[in-house]
Enzyme design. Structure first.
Site, short mmCIF file in Angstrom:
data_model
loop_
_atom_site.label_atom_id
_atom_site.label_comp_id
_atom_site.label_asym_id
_atom_site.label_seq_id
_atom_site.Cartn_x
_atom_site.Cartn_y
_atom_site.Cartn_z
N GLY A 114 -59.33 -51.34 34.25
CA GLY A 114 -60.43 -50.72 33.51
C GLY A 114 -60.46 -51.05 32.04
O GLY A 114 -61.04 -50.31 31.25
N GLY A 118 -61.62 -57.45 33.75
CA GLY A 118 -62.03 -57.80 35.11
C GLY A 118 -60.97 -57.57 36.16
O GLY A 118 -60.89 -58.33 37.14
N ALA A 122 -60.92 -59.08 40.08
CA ALA A 122 -59.84 -59.99 40.51
C ALA A 122 -59.17 -59.46 41.77
O ALA A 122 -58.87 -60.23 42.70
CB ALA A 122 -58.82 -60.15 39.37
N ASP A 164 -68.49 -60.47 36.75
CA ASP A 164 -67.03 -60.43 36.86
C ASP A 164 -66.53 -61.12 38.14
O ASP A 164 -65.56 -61.88 38.11
CB ASP A 164 -66.53 -58.98 36.88
C1 MEV Z 1 -68.09 -54.71 32.94
O1 MEV Z 1 -66.97 -55.60 32.99
C2 MEV Z 1 -69.31 -55.45 32.50
C3 MEV Z 1 -70.61 -54.67 32.54
O2 MEV Z 1 -71.64 -55.57 32.09
C4 MEV Z 1 -70.94 -54.17 33.92
C5 MEV Z 1 -71.24 -55.30 34.89
O3 MEV Z 1 -71.67 -56.37 34.48
O4 MEV Z 1 -71.06 -55.08 36.11
C6 MEV Z 1 -70.59 -53.49 31.59
#
Ligand code: MEV
Length: 338
Positions: A114, A118, A122, A164
């Site tokens: 968190g 990512g 992963a 991600d």
């Molecule tokens: C989270 O790593 C990135 C956000 O843009 C959410 C997403 O793209 O799923 C905040």
């Protein structure tokens, strides 16, 4: 037994705005989640997880819906980690047309949970890859990325972009705009990451930006401005030599856009005192630019600096728990020989 590992990522530009169809450019980094999958003779799933920024735990539960594990660690942490493993197992069962397949699964990760790097993507990518391979039904990368996105989408209740999961599957730098995902050429960018030891709640942060965007025209304009900024950044990258060392001029231009991107994300309410402190420490140390990465609220910043100055400055910054150089990971998910 099948072992797969997938990289985490930093966002060069575009998080949050990507949820609303604007482009984003994440880049995979050499911090990986490793998932081992061993098929079982019953339909149970046993998960052993370590190094997920929570105490290691082992749980065993049957494949039936609603049958939650009984363990002696805080429920929200278990739920967070288990949700992604569960969703990955479901995608693997579906892909292999083996609804009753059971697995012993081990997750190890050097990507904090968190924190904007990512970690969940992963784990999901490596998990689906390992489980489908263990069933003798390996997926091609596009299908793997698509299934990993669907798993994240489900766990995050519809608040996920493809960025991600696509980046973790493919490696290198990628461009994502809605459903349109492509690897892009990129030079070897000198990323430095600062981690405050915390985490943001992606769902809450995404919902917060959504609410601002619905309420204020200027918040919607801010999201669009991030999209414009990403397009400018892409043009800069397109002119650079792929895989080579970037020129100082390119670093200065990319850095300026990263600074701008951080300001726009802060305006949308997703920065935090600790993230701002690390961003300023990086800039004061001479980084070409710095911004939060990922959903924000806590977690990580990313800066561009080929020298050691930013890493050193971050390691002395109050609120920064860890600072490290993050090499671009040209290879996405891969099989590891056990
Ligand atoms: C989270 O790593 C990135 C956000 O843009 C959410 C997403 O793209 O799923 C905040």
């Amino acid at each position: 037994m099948t072992v797969c590992e997938a990289p985490g990522k930093v966002y060069l530009f575009g998080e949050h705005a990507v949820v609303y169809g604007e482009p984003a450019v994440p880049a995979a980094i050499e911090r990986r989640a490793t998932v081992t999958a061993e098929p079982r003779s019953d339909d149970h799933v046993r998960v052993e997880a370590e190094d997920l920024s929570l105490d290691g735990f082992t749980v065993e539960y049957s494949g039936g819906n609603g049958d939650r594990p009984d363990v002696d660690v805080p429920t929200p942490l278990v739920e967070a980690a288990m949700g992604y493993v569960d969703a990955a197992v479901e995608q693997a069962r579906d892909a292999a047309d083996a609804p009753d397949a059971g697995f012993d699964i081990t997750v190890e990760s050097d990507i904090p949970l968190g924190a904007g790097l990512g970690s969940s993507a992963a784990v999901v990518v490596a998990g689906i890859d390992a489980a489908t391979r263990a069933l003798g039904e390996p997926l091609d990368r596009r299908e793997l990325a698509d299934r990993a996105y669907r798993a994240e989408y489900e766990v995050q209740e519809g608040q996920a972009s493809r960025a991600d999961t696509f980046c973790s599957t493919m490696g290198g730098a990628v461009r994502v705009e809605g459903d349109d995902c492509e690897p892009i050429e990129a030079p070897n960018l000198p990323f430095v990451v600062g981690f405050d030891g915390g985490a943001g709640d992606t769902g809450e942060l995404v919902a917060g930006v959504g609410a601002l965007r619905d309420e204020y025209r200027f918040a919607a304009d801010t999201v669009e401005s991030i999209g414009d900024l990403v397009r400018t950044g892409e043009e800069l990258l397109a002119d650079a030599v792929s895989g080579g060392d970037p020129s100082l001029e390119l670093l200065a231009e990319l850095g300026e856009l990263m600074d701008f991107n951080h300001g726009l994300l802060a305006a949308l309410g997703v920065s935090a005192r600790s993230l701002d402190a690390m961003v300023w420490a990086a800039r004061d140390a001479g980084a070409h630019g710095a911004k939060l990465t990922g959903a924000g609220g806590g977690g990580c910043i990313v800066a561009l600096d080929p020298s050691d100055a930013t890493e050193t400055a971050l390691s002395f910054t109050q609120g920064c728990e860890e600072a490290f150089r993050a090499e671009l990971a040209p290879e996405g998910v891969r099989v590891v020989e056990p």
